[in-house]
Design a protein around this motif. Structure first.
Motif, PDB file in Angstrom:
ATOM      1  N   HIS A  52       0.824  -1.221   0.000  1.00 17.69           N
ATOM      2  CA  HIS A  52       0.000   0.000   0.000  1.00 17.69           C
ATOM      3  C   HIS A  52       0.850   1.260   0.000  1.00 17.69           C
ATOM      4  O   HIS A  52       1.654   1.490   0.894  1.00 17.69           O
ATOM      5  CB  HIS A  52      -0.937   0.040   1.209  1.00 17.69           C
ATOM      6  CG  HIS A  52      -1.877   1.219   1.168  1.00 17.69           C
ATOM      7  ND1 HIS A  52      -2.792   1.398   0.149  1.00 17.69           N
ATOM      8  CD2 HIS A  52      -2.013   2.300   1.972  1.00 17.69           C
ATOM      9  CE1 HIS A  52      -3.456   2.514   0.351  1.00 17.69           C
ATOM     10  NE2 HIS A  52      -3.012   3.092   1.445  1.00 17.69           N
ATOM     11  N   HIS A  54       0.926   5.579  -1.849  1.00 18.26           N
ATOM     12  CA  HIS A  54       0.357   6.627  -2.713  1.00 18.26           C
ATOM     13  C   HIS A  54       1.569   7.442  -3.161  1.00 18.26           C
ATOM     14  O   HIS A  54       1.898   8.457  -2.537  1.00 18.26           O
ATOM     15  CB  HIS A  54      -0.575   7.566  -1.949  1.00 18.26           C
ATOM     16  CG  HIS A  54      -1.731   6.933  -1.246  1.00 18.26           C
ATOM     17  ND1 HIS A  54      -3.019   6.999  -1.718  1.00 18.26           N
ATOM     18  CD2 HIS A  54      -1.810   6.247  -0.074  1.00 18.26           C
ATOM     19  CE1 HIS A  54      -3.840   6.383  -0.869  1.00 18.26           C
ATOM     20  NE2 HIS A  54      -3.121   5.922   0.133  1.00 18.26           N
ATOM     21  N   HIS A 197      -9.377   1.550   1.914  1.00 16.79           N
ATOM     22  CA  HIS A 197      -8.979   1.821   3.292  1.00 16.79           C
ATOM     23  C   HIS A 197     -10.126   1.385   4.197  1.00 16.79           C
ATOM     24  O   HIS A 197     -11.257   1.850   4.010  1.00 16.79           O
ATOM     25  CB  HIS A 197      -8.735   3.314   3.501  1.00 16.79           C
ATOM     26  CG  HIS A 197      -7.665   3.889   2.617  1.00 16.79           C
ATOM     27  ND1 HIS A 197      -7.935   4.532   1.440  1.00 16.79           N
ATOM     28  CD2 HIS A 197      -6.326   3.926   2.759  1.00 16.79           C
ATOM     29  CE1 HIS A 197      -6.807   4.932   0.885  1.00 16.79           C
ATOM     30  NE2 HIS A 197      -5.803   4.573   1.655  1.00 16.79           N
ATOM     31  N   HIS A 255      -5.190  -1.320   6.110  1.00 19.55           N
ATOM     32  CA  HIS A 255      -5.122  -0.894   7.520  1.00 19.55           C
ATOM     33  C   HIS A 255      -5.751  -1.897   8.494  1.00 19.55           C
ATOM     34  O   HIS A 255      -5.049  -2.557   9.219  1.00 19.55           O
ATOM     35  CB  HIS A 255      -5.695   0.517   7.749  1.00 19.55           C
ATOM     36  CG  HIS A 255      -4.978   1.577   6.969  1.00 19.55           C
ATOM     37  ND1 HIS A 255      -3.612   1.716   7.031  1.00 19.55           N
ATOM     38  CD2 HIS A 255      -5.415   2.519   6.097  1.00 19.55           C
ATOM     39  CE1 HIS A 255      -3.237   2.708   6.232  1.00 19.55           C
ATOM     40  NE2 HIS A 255      -4.313   3.211   5.646  1.00 19.55           N
ATOM     41  N   ASP A 306       2.350   2.856   3.106  1.00 15.88           N
ATOM     42  CA  ASP A 306       1.406   3.959   2.989  1.00 15.88           C
ATOM     43  C   ASP A 306       2.115   5.150   2.364  1.00 15.88           C
ATOM     44  O   ASP A 306       3.268   5.058   1.946  1.00 15.88           O
ATOM     45  CB  ASP A 306       0.768   4.315   4.339  1.00 15.88           C
ATOM     46  CG  ASP A 306      -0.634   4.910   4.167  1.00 15.88           C
ATOM     47  OD1 ASP A 306      -1.011   5.236   3.035  1.00 15.88           O
ATOM     48  OD2 ASP A 306      -1.347   5.045   5.175  1.00 15.88           O
ATOM     49  N   VAL A 465      -6.296   9.892   1.194  1.00 19.36           N
ATOM     50  CA  VAL A 465      -5.071   9.286   1.697  1.00 19.36           C
ATOM     51  C   VAL A 465      -5.429   7.991   2.410  1.00 19.36           C
ATOM     52  O   VAL A 465      -6.366   8.000   3.191  1.00 19.36           O
ATOM     53  CB  VAL A 465      -4.340  10.220   2.653  1.00 19.36           C
ATOM     54  CG1 VAL A 465      -3.206   9.482   3.348  1.00 19.36           C
ATOM     55  CG2 VAL A 465      -3.788  11.408   1.908  1.00 19.36           C
TER      56      VAL A 465
END
Ligand SMILES: [Zn+2]
Length: 465
Positions: A52, A54, A197, A255, A306, A465
């Motif tokens: 995961h 971004h 998420h 998560h 993340d 996010v």
């Protein structure tokens, strides 16, 4: 990951694939004519699988280090709205550069702008690009689906063979139940993987359970959603999504901090996988996901860094170490997690979670030649005993000696073979200067957004996010 550690080992590569792995004497005997590369004192291992990230937010690193999670999400709405697509591309390139240098060979990246695909493809990375979707207003559902399909087709037509395109309903507080169902049906119809998420924060928990808290008020106001009714569901986010039938073996739940044993059993029974982001969850004050329970229940799980907006760096060694320390510390028990398990989660575990374990995650004949070499000649490794111990307790991304993807050396001894690091860092720094100036001056607000390119109507559908 496929067997015991081999000392004085070697790997033989032909084209994009591994053709032999084992003791160097055997491999050299089998392939006497092969060009030989001696990596000296190094650990050769599968490349990291980052489940995961971004990368388009790489230039956000360090901007909101100390905000409470709810405030952080609200503030990020403004920060995100201040960049243009080209600036997001510069930001994503910086993330792809860091991924190669830190030994990540497969990356599962969530993006709204879609520019991530360009950045990952230029870097030669393997992975999944999950295209992000937002939408609370069901009156706009058809338009949201049409917009997604258009963005999806654009990306699919550009994707190189080693990058798959999936979809990412952002989170239970930004995607309505009807939109989740429509996306699940669309994904099944078109054979797409899905990441979302899920159960990240106590704010999300309060929102889903009782329609209250920061996400019910400040966040919805910021997004222009305050006129839409909130339905309290009285259940956990995972049970909530289960009600709508969204979980299956192609679903990656990112998560899962707030996951009780019932929630974990739901994930297991539906075959859904988890992306565990220990550093991001701890740094944002969200908590610690129950990794030992995921493992005990047999849920597929990988590590995710993340975005650099939350965890700052894309160092999988740091994720492994943080996970081990957190879980041992909290459970007051060293047996809950060991170094070998951490390395497995960071490689083969991640590949399994993403449904890519037939190609990557271990050094086996027939698999893709996605591997890294970690230099263990430096003083912080001497003397070296167990390689798993060295990797988890001692190594950092700076120790990466070589990154190879599909048989191509992408990075060696600090040199990138596919990317121009100075140009990328320079462009990233310029994006950052603009962001910094806006944050410092307090000019960053949705209403003052320069681009507005991602807006699709009166209800602001923004990146997350
Ligand atoms: Zn995320």
């Amino acid at each position: 990951m496929a067997g015991p550690v081999v000392r004085d080992g070697a790997l033989a590569v032909r084209g994009e694939s591994i053709v032999a792995a084992g003791p160097a004497d055997d491999v050299l005997r089998e392939h006497p004519a092969a060009q030989r590369v001696d990596l000296e004192r190094a650990i050769i291992m599968p490349g990291f699988v980052n489940t995961h990230s971004h990368v388009e937010y790489t230039t956000f690193r360090g901007i909101l280090d100390d905000a409470q999670f709810g405030d952080w999400i609200v503030d990020l709405v403004d920060v995100k709205a201040s960049l243009t697509p080209d600036e997001y591309l510069q930001s994503a390139r910086l993330g792809a550069l860091e991924a190669l240098a830190s030994g990540i060979t497969t990356i599962a990246d969530t993006t709204y702008s879609g520019v991530t695909l360009t950045a990952l493809a230029e870097a030669g990375l393997r992975g999944i690009v999950y295209l992000e979707v937002f939408g609370i207003d069901d009156a706009r559902l058809a338009a949201t689906m049409a917009d997604l399909e258009e963005r999806l087709h654009a990306l699919q037509s550009q994707a190189p063979p080693q990058i798959e395109i999936g979809i990412a309903p952002h989170a239970p507080y930004t995607v309505s139940s009807r939109l989740y169902q429509a996306l699940a049906a669309y994904a099944r119809e078109h054979g797409l993987k899905v990441a979302s998420h899920v159960a990240e924060s106590s704010e999300e928990l309060a929102y889903v359970r009782s329609g209250s808290g920061k996400f019910a008020h400040d966040f919805r106001e910021k997004m222009g959603w305050e006129r839409l009714l909130i339905q309290p569901y009285g259940v956990s986010p995972i049970k909530y999504l289960q009600q709508w039938g969204v979980f299956d073996e192609n679903f990656l739940a990112v998560h899962c901090v707030h996951a009780g044993i019932d929630d974990i059993r739901i994930l297991k029974s539906k075959g859904a996988a988890v992306a565990h982001c220990p550093k991001s969850n701890a740094k944002t004050g969200c908590g610690i996901a129950p990794l030992p329970d995921f493992l005990r229940q047999g849920v597929r799980v990988g590590f995710g860094t993340d975005s650099p907006a939350s965890s700052n760096i894309m160092d999988m060694f740091d994720e492994m170490r943080t996970a081990l320390f957190l879980h041992r510390g909290v459970e007051r028990d060293v047996s809950v997690l060991d170094a070998e398990t951490c390395v497995r989660i960071a490689t083969l575990g991640g590949a399994e979670a993403l449904g890519l374990a037939d190609r990557v995650g271990s050094l086996e004949t027939g698999k893709a030649a996605d591997f890294i070499a970690v230099d263990v000649s430096d003083s912080h490794f001497v003397p070296i005993g167990d390689p798993y111990s060295a990797l988890v307790y001692g190594a950092n991304q700076e120790d990466i000696l070589l990154t190879c993807i599909a048989g191509r050396v992408m990075y060696r001894d600090g040199v990138f073979t596919t990317l121009d690091p100075d140009a990328i860092r320079g462009a990233g720094a310029k994006v950052r200067e603009k962001l910094r100036a806006r944050v410092d001056e307090g000019r960053v607000q949705v209403g003052a957004a320069e681009s507005g390119w991602w807006r699709t109507g009166p209800d602001i559908e923004t990146t997350g996010v």
